[in-house]
Motif scaffolding. Sequence first.
Motif, PDB file in Angstrom:
ATOM      1  N   SER A  35     -10.803 -37.845 -10.978  1.00 43.34           N
ATOM      2  CA  SER A  35     -11.698 -37.177 -10.094  1.00 43.34           C
ATOM      3  C   SER A  35     -13.262 -37.535 -10.245  1.00 43.34           C
ATOM      4  O   SER A  35     -13.529 -38.272 -11.230  1.00 43.34           O
ATOM      5  N   ARG A  73     -17.464 -36.188  -8.880  1.00 42.75           N
ATOM      6  CA  ARG A  73     -17.985 -35.665  -8.177  1.00 42.75           C
ATOM      7  C   ARG A  73     -19.449 -36.134  -7.491  1.00 42.75           C
ATOM      8  O   ARG A  73     -20.241 -36.681  -8.671  1.00 42.75           O
ATOM      9  N   ARG A  92      -8.175 -32.982  -0.965  1.00 42.08           N
ATOM     10  CA  ARG A  92      -8.151 -33.806  -1.971  1.00 42.08           C
ATOM     11  C   ARG A  92      -9.663 -33.605  -2.103  1.00 42.08           C
ATOM     12  O   ARG A  92     -10.415 -33.566  -3.380  1.00 42.08           O
ATOM     13  N   GLN A 111     -16.904 -32.949  -4.079  1.00 41.20           N
ATOM     14  CA  GLN A 111     -15.788 -33.258  -5.044  1.00 41.20           C
ATOM     15  C   GLN A 111     -14.616 -33.925  -4.712  1.00 41.20           C
ATOM     16  O   GLN A 111     -14.043 -33.519  -3.588  1.00 41.20           O
ATOM     17  N   THR A 147     -11.129 -35.304  -5.820  1.00 42.23           N
ATOM     18  CA  THR A 147      -9.801 -35.181  -6.719  1.00 42.23           C
ATOM     19  C   THR A 147      -8.635 -36.284  -6.120  1.00 42.23           C
ATOM     20  O   THR A 147      -8.522 -36.551  -5.196  1.00 42.23           O
ATOM     21  N   SER A 148      -7.470 -36.435  -7.129  1.00 42.41           N
ATOM     22  CA  SER A 148      -6.429 -37.093  -6.581  1.00 42.41           C
ATOM     23  C   SER A 148      -6.689 -38.450  -6.025  1.00 42.41           C
ATOM     24  O   SER A 148      -6.294 -38.741  -5.039  1.00 42.41           O
TER      25      SER A 148
END
Length: 124
Positions: free
Chosen positions: A17, A19, A67, A82, A84-85
């Motif tokens: 991940s 950000r 995601r 953000q 993720t994955s």
Amino acid sequence: QVQLVESGGGVVQAGGSLRLSCAASGQTFSRYSVGWFRQVPGKEREFVAAMSWVGSGSSYTDSVKGRFTISRDNAKNTVSLQMTSLKPEDTAIYYCAATSRAVASKFVGDYNYWGQGTQVTVSS
């Protein structure tokens, strides 16, 4: 005029991940819709996510739905992404953009202001 500065890019392994943040200065940021775009060398800049300033509705390109999450903090004049994955195909330079349009757009040409970009590299 709105000035945008991105941060938070880096190198991450697949599945990880990151950000991204975009700090805005200048005119009242809360009256601007914002978007995130990305670009790979040799390819056109593509839409990733956007958020309208009216109603705060958000939209995403299909490949990142579920995601990535776009958010904004008008009190701090920031917008975040953000992620993720993460996948290797997410590797690109990510750009923050702003438009005076009330409803966010997925089209590059609809945005008036751009940041300098931040590199995201996802290793397999």
